[in-house]
Each structure stands twice: as C-alpha cells, then as structure tokens.
Design a protein around this motif. Structure first.
Motif, short mmCIF file in Angstrom:
data_model
loop_
_atom_site.label_atom_id
_atom_site.label_comp_id
_atom_site.label_asym_id
_atom_site.label_seq_id
_atom_site.Cartn_x
_atom_site.Cartn_y
_atom_site.Cartn_z
N UNK A 139 0.83 -1.21 0.00
CA UNK A 139 0.00 0.00 0.00
C UNK A 139 0.86 1.26 0.00
N UNK A 140 1.94 1.24 0.76
CA UNK A 140 2.84 2.40 0.81
C UNK A 140 3.44 2.68 -0.56
N UNK A 141 3.84 1.63 -1.27
CA UNK A 141 4.43 1.80 -2.60
C UNK A 141 3.41 2.40 -3.56
N UNK A 142 2.19 1.90 -3.50
CA UNK A 142 1.13 2.38 -4.40
C UNK A 142 0.75 3.83 -4.08
N UNK A 143 0.60 4.13 -2.79
CA UNK A 143 0.22 5.49 -2.39
C UNK A 143 1.32 6.50 -2.72
N UNK A 144 2.57 6.11 -2.50
CA UNK A 144 3.69 6.99 -2.81
C UNK A 144 3.74 7.31 -4.30
N UNK A 145 3.53 6.28 -5.13
CA UNK A 145 3.55 6.49 -6.58
C UNK A 145 2.41 7.40 -7.03
N UNK A 146 1.22 7.22 -6.43
CA UNK A 146 0.06 8.05 -6.79
C UNK A 146 0.28 9.50 -6.37
#
Length: 543
Positions: free
Chosen positions: A347-354
């Motif tokens: 989730x952290x990777x996805x949120x950071x990318x967004x």
C-alpha cells in the motif's frame, strides 16, 4: 595566451596577469629590420610585453592589428601600399586606445606632424639606438597599462550601475523611485539609443543554495554568455538578487517572441555547466522599462512552480499548466498514515507512486503546502518508529532537523525521494526489529531529545526512565555493552560529524549544538572519538 600566428609571433617569458597582458605589433617592410627588432626587444627584457607579432607592410599591419588587437604598435612611417600614418588613421577606427610608436628619419617631419595630430607622439629616429628604443617602449608600456586600468575602472563602474538597475527593476515603481529613471537614462546614453527597452523580459536563474558557487560565477557566466547575446542583437543587465537567485533583464529594439525567448534561454545552458541543479524561468514579454517589474513578477510565480519540475528545466508561462484533478495531495495523508501504522509495504508503494504522479509538474500546487504535508508524513513515520521502539538512525532525528532537511530540498523530485527513503528505512527496521528493553528505550529516547543540553545528567535521565541512577547505568550497560556516558558521547559525536558536513556551521556553533559549552573541550573529545580535530575532519570531507 596562445599566439595566433606562430610563423611570425614570438611569445616572451615575462608573463603577467591576462587582464594586463600587452601585445606588440612591429610593422616594417624590411624583413631584416623586423627580425632584428624582434630579437633585440626580446633581449631588452622589458617587463610588460607578453607577445610580439610582425607585419611586412601597412596593409599587412592593418590586418594583423584587427586580428590580434595589440596594445602597442611599433611602425615604420614610409612603407609601400599603405604608409604608417594612413595605417594609423584606419586602425584608430576600431582600436582607438592603441599606443603608436613611429620609426622615422629626418626627412619624415611632415609625416610626424600628421602623427602628432593623430595622438601618436612616441617616435624613434633612425638609425635606431636600442637604449632610446628601450626608454620609448617603457613609456609606451606605461601608457598602455594606464589605458587598461582606466578601461577596467570604467567597466567596473558600468557593471555596478547595470547591477543596481537590474535590482531596482525587481521592485515596484513606488519603491524604486527615481533610481530606475536615472540609471536607465545612463544605460541608454551609453549605447546611444532611447529605444533599447522597447521589448523586454525578465529571466530568473535559480540554483541550489547548498551548492557553493564560485564568487565570480555571475561574472564568468556573463563573460561567456554576453557575446552570444550580442550576436542575437540583445542587451542584458544582471544581478544576484540573493544567494542562489540571479536576475537577468533582457531587452532589445525589435519585438521579442516566445520562440526567441526560448532560444535565448537555451543559449545560456552551456554556460551553466558548473551548476548541478538549476531552473530558468522567464516572465511575460513587456514593452518599455517601466513594465519590467511585471515581467519579473510573473517570473517569480513561475519560480514557485519550478519546484515541481525536474531540475535543469526551462519554464515560460504557456508551458506551466495545472493538473485538473479532484484529488488533493492532503487526501493521501490519512491513507499513508494507515499504511505506515500497519507497515503495509504494498500500500505504501502504491500510495507513494500516486502522490508523486499527482504532484510532479503540477502548476497549481505551492511548494510550502507540499513541504508541510511531507513534513507531517515523515514526522508520523518517526513517531511510529518510536512507538514500535525501532532502532534505525533515521528516527533519531529531531523535528527541527527533519524540517530543515525538507526545506532545503531543491525540487519536488528530491523531496519525494526523501519521503521514500524514510519509508524504506521504516520498513527495513520493522522487518529486522528485535524488541529492545523498555528502560533502555526510554533512556535512549530522552538522550535523543536532550543531547544538546550541556547540563544533561545521569540523574535526570534515570528519573525519566523511573529508575535509580545506579540501576539505570547497570541496566543500560548490560543491555547495550556501553556505559550511559559512552552512549551519550557517541551520540553527540555522530551529530557533530553530520553538522561538520555543512561548511556554513562554525565549529563553535556545532560545539554548543551538541551539548558542549567549551569548544576547546569539544575539540579534545572529538579528537579522542575520531582521531582527528573537527577542522581536520571537515577538510577530509571537502577533499
């Protein structure tokens, strides 16, 4: 300084400063005289002449003068094709300050009268006497050096006036007063035109303040870039507004176009090689010097948005468009906090990318708002690290240090990488975490918060951990293998090493910031810990 014509140029060994280097051109139609003079003058060991060139007659002398631009010309009067007086008259058109010495015989009096009218009062009678030649050349060198000094002083004064005008144009009309009118009038009169500012635009060069630019950076940039600008029939005045921010006001008689402005800014790039990170931002094209503040103002707005663009970018108003999106960067805050609380790597990777996708090259966001958001996120990560009693060094940073790190980020790209680094560190600590003794954790936590206090004591630390001083020391030594004082000293020294990496921090200032009232005592403690004095350690960092 290299010779342009090696076949008839003789570099001497008495080299001087480039700004006062003096070139001598010998013009005579007799080859024996030319070579003899070159050899004799070299043996005179004159302090001042750095290069000697020769020409075989007046026409050749005219060509060589235009090519090499000598400060002194030693010429015969009578020559075929073009005599010395006519050559002097034509050379004066492009080199009005060149010092002339004529070699003349008794029968050349009429020529010498003409030479005097042309301000060539130095002459040597034939047959030549080398002692007289030496004295005459020494006087010519003195005159040439004085001309160079006067020219340099005039240039410095003109540059100061231009810089003052450049800075005045960054102020509203009511704040600059009469200064703009007075300085612009002088500038226009210098170039003989009142229409210089017909079309104008302001360009801001923003560099990373952490880069230590050479004090002469702006002068070097102008020396390289101005000739290119003149070829494009433009004028400019420039100044350093503050550390890392340089103002260039470009203007010309013909109308600027957007394509011309972009070409102009692209022409500056080769001269920005000493700088690792920069932005060039151009304000609106305006008409007249009174409206240049409007161009400057729009350039400042662009500069704010440049934060979200890749470093070394060129920005002009039409290029910067805001991203239309119903999502606000702050909407990610709670989601990222939940992901941190759960140590949810995916989730952290996805949120950071967004978040990165939303912010990058966004012409509507303000840097301060995003920096504040990132400060909150990183602070939450550090708080969660403390709650979990993780051992990573990143979480030991005080809020002030984190804020300073975030505020110093030159671009959003750097800021986002900073957040990702904290996230990676946090996840690595979670995955490798071995629970720490709660008493030791409290002791370390208190030291991290109060290490800058020179009065910090074992008693104070142990009371925070609800332990007696002796028991606190015993528990800490058993759990860590270090005494409490050893840990405190090591923590302070590591902080000092980090502060020494920034040359803006003085050693006495660092001493007080890590809990030492006496900078001498701090120096001894630092040497004992690292084997080097603080100054030696800093010198090694700068190598």
């Amino acid at each position: 300084m290299g010779c342009l014509d090696k076949s008839n140029c003789c570099p001497l060994n008495h080299w001087r400063n480039e700004d006062t280097a003096i070139k001598l051109l010998i013009v005579d139609d007799e080859n024996l005289t030319r070579t003899g003079l070159m050899s004799s003058i070299e043996h005179l060991s004159l302090d001042g002449i750095d290069e000697i060139f020769t020409a075989e007659d007046g026409m050749d002398g005219l060509r060589k003068a235009r090519s090499h631009r000598p400060e002194i010309i030693l010429s015969d009067v009578r020559m075929p094709h073009l005599n010395g007086i006519d050559m002097l008259n034509r050379i004066r058109e492009t080199l009005p300050d060149t010092v002339f010495i004529f070699m003349s015989g008794y029968s050349d009096k009429e020529y010498l009268k003409a030479a005097i009218r042309l301000r060539a009062v130095n002459y040597i009678e034939k047959p030549l006497d080398m002692e007289e030649m030496k004295k005459t050349l020494q006087e010519a060198i003195r005159q040439a050096e004085q001309i160079i000094r006067n020219r340099y002083a005039e240039t410095v004064q003109e540059d100061l006036s231009a810089s003052r005008l450049a800075l005045c144009l960054t102020l509203p009309t009511h704040a600059s007063g009469r200064a703009v009118d007075d300085l612009s009038e002088k500038y226009c009169s210098r170039y003989g035109s009142v229409n210089l500012f017909r079309s104008a635009a302001t360009v801001l060069l923003h560099t990373d303040e952490r880069e230590e630019l050479h004090p002469d950076f702006l002068d070097s940039l102008k020396a390289g870039f101005y000739p290119v600008m003149r070829q494009m029939r433009m004028h400019t005045i420039a100044a350093e507004k503050r550390t890392g921010l340089f103002v260039f006001h470009f203007f010309r008689k013909a109308e600027f176009t957007e394509s011309t402005i972009k070409l102009l800014m692209e022409s500056m790039i080769p001269f920005l090689q000493p700088v690792r990170s920069w932005y060039l931002c151009c304000g609106d094209i305006v008409s007249g010097i009174k409206n240049l503040y409007d161009s400057y103002s729009t350039a400042v707005i662009l500069l704010q948005h440049s934060f979200f663009y890749t470093p070394c970018s060129i920005l002009v108003s039409p290029d910067v468009k805001g991203k239309r999106n119903n999502i606000s960067p702050s909407d990610f805050s709670l989601q990222i906090q939940d992901a941190v609380r759960n140590a949810d790597e995916a989730s952290l990777a996805k949120l950071s990318a967004s978040l990165n996708e939303l912010c990058a090259e966004n012409g509507e966001l303000l840097p301060r708002a995003i920096q504040s958001l990132y400060f909150q996120l990183i602070t939450f990560i550090l708080d969660e690290s403390r709650r979990r009693q993780l051992q990573g060094s990143e979480r030991n940073r005080a809020a002030e240090e984190v804020y300073e790190e975030i505020s110093s980020c030159f671009s959003y790209q750097e800021l986002h990488e900073c957040l990702n680094r904290y996230i990676r560190q946090f996840l690595e600590e979670v995955n490798s975490h071995v629970p720490e003794n709660s008493s030791v954790f409290l002791i370390k936590s208190y030291i991290r918060q109060h290490y800058a206090d020179p009065m910090l004591s074992t008693k104070e630390i142990s009371e925070y951990a609800s332990l007696s001083a002796s028991y606190a020391c015993t528990v800490f030594k058993n759990e860590t293998g270090q005494t409490l004082n050893q840990y405190l000293t090591e923590f302070r020294m590591e902080k000092a090493k980090a502060l020494l990496d920034d040359p803006r921090n003085s050693i006495s200032e660092i001493s007080s910031r890590v809990g030492y009232n006496d900078s001498n005592y701090f120096g001894k403690a630092f040497r004992k810990f690292t084997g080097k004095s603080p100054s030696e350690y800093r010198e090694d960092l700068l190598k």
